[in-house]
Design a protein around this motif. Structure first.
Motif, PDB file in Angstrom:
ATOM      1  N   GLN A 104       0.819  -1.203   0.000  1.00 14.41           N
ATOM      2  CA  GLN A 104       0.000   0.000   0.000  1.00 14.41           C
ATOM      3  C   GLN A 104       0.853   1.254   0.000  1.00 14.41           C
ATOM      4  OE1 GLN A 104      -3.372   0.122   2.584  1.00 14.41           O
ATOM      5  NE2 GLN A 104      -4.060   2.039   1.669  1.00 14.41           N
ATOM      6  N   LEU A 105       0.440   2.222  -0.782  1.00 13.89           N
ATOM      7  CA  LEU A 105       1.120   3.512  -0.850  1.00 13.89           C
ATOM      8  C   LEU A 105       0.519   4.441   0.203  1.00 13.89           C
ATOM      9  CD1 LEU A 105       1.355   4.003  -4.704  1.00 13.89           C
ATOM     10  CD2 LEU A 105       3.251   3.623  -3.137  1.00 13.89           C
ATOM     11  N   PHE A 137       8.496   6.804  -2.823  1.00 13.32           N
ATOM     12  CA  PHE A 137       8.225   7.221  -4.195  1.00 13.32           C
ATOM     13  C   PHE A 137       7.831   8.684  -4.246  1.00 13.32           C
ATOM     14  CE2 PHE A 137       8.383   3.315  -6.515  1.00 13.32           C
ATOM     15  CZ  PHE A 137       7.978   2.312  -5.646  1.00 13.32           C
ATOM     16  N   LYS A 185      -1.363  12.755 -16.054  1.00 19.18           N
ATOM     17  CA  LYS A 185      -1.351  11.410 -15.489  1.00 19.18           C
ATOM     18  C   LYS A 185      -0.371  11.455 -14.339  1.00 19.18           C
ATOM     19  CE  LYS A 185       2.099   9.749 -18.803  1.00 19.18           C
ATOM     20  NZ  LYS A 185       2.407   8.702 -19.808  1.00 19.18           N
ATOM     21  N   LEU A 186      -0.545  10.567 -13.381  1.00 18.69           N
ATOM     22  CA  LEU A 186       0.370  10.529 -12.246  1.00 18.69           C
ATOM     23  C   LEU A 186       1.551   9.655 -12.639  1.00 18.69           C
ATOM     24  CD1 LEU A 186       0.338  11.774  -9.376  1.00 18.69           C
ATOM     25  CD2 LEU A 186      -0.422   9.536  -8.546  1.00 18.69           C
ATOM     26  N   PHE A 232       5.284   8.181 -11.685  1.00 24.48           N
ATOM     27  CA  PHE A 232       6.107   7.847 -10.525  1.00 24.48           C
ATOM     28  C   PHE A 232       7.574   7.737 -10.898  1.00 24.48           C
ATOM     29  CE2 PHE A 232       3.234   6.617  -7.054  1.00 24.48           C
ATOM     30  CZ  PHE A 232       2.015   6.610  -7.715  1.00 24.48           C
ATOM     31  N   GLY A 233       8.417   8.105  -9.963  1.00 20.78           N
ATOM     32  CA  GLY A 233       9.816   7.768 -10.078  1.00 20.78           C
ATOM     33  C   GLY A 233      10.037   6.299  -9.743  1.00 20.78           C
ATOM     34  N   LYS A 234      11.284   5.839  -9.877  1.00 18.78           N
ATOM     35  CA  LYS A 234      11.569   4.422  -9.618  1.00 18.78           C
ATOM     36  C   LYS A 234      11.734   4.124  -8.131  1.00 18.78           C
ATOM     37  CE  LYS A 234      13.544   3.434 -14.141  1.00 18.78           C
ATOM     38  NZ  LYS A 234      12.293   2.766 -14.575  1.00 18.78           N
ATOM     39  N   TYR A 246      -3.309   1.899 -11.553  1.00 17.13           N
ATOM     40  CA  TYR A 246      -1.870   1.781 -11.774  1.00 17.13           C
ATOM     41  C   TYR A 246      -1.467   0.313 -11.730  1.00 17.13           C
ATOM     42  CZ  TYR A 246      -2.377   6.642 -10.684  1.00 17.13           C
ATOM     43  OH  TYR A 246      -2.799   7.942 -10.690  1.00 17.13           O
ATOM     44  N   GLN A 271       1.913  -2.092 -10.966  1.00 13.77           N
ATOM     45  CA  GLN A 271       3.270  -2.099 -10.421  1.00 13.77           C
ATOM     46  C   GLN A 271       3.910  -3.449 -10.660  1.00 13.77           C
ATOM     47  OE1 GLN A 271       3.820  -1.450  -6.161  1.00 13.77           O
ATOM     48  NE2 GLN A 271       5.847  -0.598  -6.520  1.00 13.77           N
ATOM     49  N   GLN A 291       9.017  -2.675 -14.488  1.00 15.73           N
ATOM     50  CA  GLN A 291       8.530  -1.400 -15.021  1.00 15.73           C
ATOM     51  C   GLN A 291       8.136  -0.398 -13.941  1.00 15.73           C
ATOM     52  OE1 GLN A 291       8.669  -0.681 -18.319  1.00 15.73           O
ATOM     53  NE2 GLN A 291       9.671  -2.679 -18.454  1.00 15.73           N
ATOM     54  N   LEU A 315       5.883   1.592 -11.179  1.00 16.76           N
ATOM     55  CA  LEU A 315       4.487   1.990 -11.105  1.00 16.76           C
ATOM     56  C   LEU A 315       4.112   2.750 -12.373  1.00 16.76           C
ATOM     57  CD1 LEU A 315       4.537   3.068  -7.425  1.00 16.76           C
ATOM     58  CD2 LEU A 315       2.572   1.876  -8.400  1.00 16.76           C
ATOM     59  N   PHE A 371       0.879   4.361 -14.852  1.00 16.07           N
ATOM     60  CA  PHE A 371      -0.492   4.838 -14.946  1.00 16.07           C
ATOM     61  C   PHE A 371      -1.248   4.065 -16.026  1.00 16.07           C
ATOM     62  CE2 PHE A 371      -3.849   7.977 -14.923  1.00 16.07           C
ATOM     63  CZ  PHE A 371      -4.205   8.176 -16.254  1.00 16.07           C
ATOM     64  N   GLU A 396      -7.567   7.044 -15.952  1.00 20.02           N
ATOM     65  CA  GLU A 396      -8.291   7.811 -14.943  1.00 20.02           C
ATOM     66  C   GLU A 396      -9.719   8.036 -15.418  1.00 20.02           C
ATOM     67  OE1 GLU A 396      -8.720  11.723 -14.992  1.00 20.02           O
ATOM     68  OE2 GLU A 396      -9.270  11.995 -12.901  1.00 20.02           O
ATOM     69  N   ASN A 411       0.056   3.993 -21.608  1.00 21.26           N
ATOM     70  CA  ASN A 411       0.497   3.213 -22.760  1.00 21.26           C
ATOM     71  C   ASN A 411       0.358   1.724 -22.520  1.00 21.26           C
ATOM     72  OD1 ASN A 411       1.231   5.525 -24.207  1.00 21.26           O
ATOM     73  ND2 ASN A 411       3.218   5.596 -23.187  1.00 21.26           N
ATOM     74  N   LEU A 453       0.994  -6.013  -9.135  1.00 25.32           N
ATOM     75  CA  LEU A 453       0.133  -5.401  -8.122  1.00 25.32           C
ATOM     76  C   LEU A 453      -0.634  -4.285  -8.823  1.00 25.32           C
ATOM     77  CD1 LEU A 453      -0.685  -5.015  -5.108  1.00 25.32           C
ATOM     78  CD2 LEU A 453       1.232  -3.401  -4.938  1.00 25.32           C
ATOM     79  N   LEU A 503      -3.070  -1.132  -8.373  1.00 23.61           N
ATOM     80  CA  LEU A 503      -3.473  -0.162  -7.365  1.00 23.61           C
ATOM     81  C   LEU A 503      -4.469   0.823  -7.955  1.00 23.61           C
ATOM     82  CD1 LEU A 503       0.121   0.549  -6.066  1.00 23.61           C
ATOM     83  CD2 LEU A 503      -1.685  -0.437  -4.669  1.00 23.61           C
ATOM     84  N   PHE A 553      -4.573   6.097  -2.061  1.00 26.23           N
ATOM     85  CA  PHE A 553      -4.472   4.790  -2.689  1.00 26.23           C
ATOM     86  C   PHE A 553      -5.132   3.701  -1.854  1.00 26.23           C
ATOM     87  CE2 PHE A 553      -1.832   4.864  -6.487  1.00 26.23           C
ATOM     88  CZ  PHE A 553      -1.414   6.190  -6.485  1.00 26.23           C
ATOM     89  N   ARG A 555      -3.236  -8.152  -5.841  1.00 25.45           N
ATOM     90  CA  ARG A 555      -2.089  -8.883  -6.397  1.00 25.45           C
ATOM     91  C   ARG A 555      -2.626  -9.943  -7.348  1.00 25.45           C
ATOM     92  NH1 ARG A 555       2.784  -7.677  -4.460  1.00 25.45           N
ATOM     93  NH2 ARG A 555       2.882  -6.593  -2.460  1.00 25.45           N
TER      94      ARG A 555
END
Lengths: 111, 113
Positions: free
Chosen positions: A42-43, A86, A98-99, A101-103, B35, B37, B41, B43, B45, B48, B59, B88, B90, B104, B109
């Motif tokens: 969970q974020l 993140f 769009k949201l 995220f970084g890695k 999203y 995860q 790759q 997380l 998008f 929406e 994409n 996962l 989300l 979130f 999963r």
């Protein structure tokens, strides 16, 4: 779309140490959030901070929108703050809406 | 207020099957985003929805689709599952869109065998 880079990818600290996580982004944003992902996936929202400075306990964040970066500070780290952090951003309009995220930064705090 | 909920929490499917995941937003929130995860790759998008309309899409191939109902609950569907769809998934909700704080859910999963 907006590119997001986080650094460092990994960080190992001793309990009690301070740390700074960085997030660089490639275009103007109207949303920037810092999240902590718990072991179950969970974020957890830490900060909504598209600009300015905020503090919450031992955590604080600063976003300099004109220079397109944000910093997350963790002071006096405890083992409980270990995990992945993140940064995520969103811009307005077109492919920026769009949201993204970084890695992430994997933070390990050792006792 | 109750948080964002997702069902089911865990799912095992085989290649070629299809799957539907559900997301219930925080009461009063009208924007729901999805999203994926994966370790490779990160997380990403997916799409929406706001007031039952898709406003943007990431994409992903057309096998990934979604919808939103009048009560703001959302579903996403993946058809003809591939091994690479194991991930996962989300969802997040907010009052009006992606320019605001996103909250979130705990995620679903999905394992594709």
């Amino acid at each position: 779309g907006i590119q997001v880079e986080q650094s460092p990818p990994d960080l190992i600290l001793q309990e009690g140490a301070n740390s700074t996580l960085r997030c660089n982004f490639s275009d103007s944003v109207n949303n920037l959030q810092w999240f902590h992902q718990n072991p179950w996936g969970q974020l957890i929202n830490l900060f909504y901070i598209p600009s300015g400075t905020k503090q919450n306990g031992r955590l604080s964040a600063t976003t300099v929108a004109t220079e397109r970066y944000s910093l997350l500070y963790i002071s006096s780290s405890q083992t409980t703050v270990s995990g992945v952090y993140f940064c995520a951003v969103s811009g307005s309009g077109g492919s920026n809406y769009k949201l993204t995220f970084g890695k992430g930064t994997l933070l390990t705090v050792n006792p | 207020k109750a948080g964002v909920t997702q069902t089911p929490r865990y799912l095992i499917k085989t290649r070629g099957q299809q799957v539907t995941l559900s997301c219930s937003p925080i009461s009063g929130h009208r924007s729901v985003s999805w999203y994926q995860q994966t370790p490779g790759q990160g997380l990403q998008f997916l799409f929406e929805y706001f007031s039952e309309t898709q406003r943007n899409k990431g994409n992903f191939p057309g096998r990934f689709s979604g919808r939103q109902f009048s009560n703001s609950r959302s579903e996403m569907n993946v058809s003809t599952l591939e091994l690479g769809d194991s991930a996962l998934y989300l969802c997040a909700s907010s009052l009006l869109g992606l320019g605001e704080t996103q909250y979130f859910g705990p995620g679903t999963r999905l394992l594709v065998l």
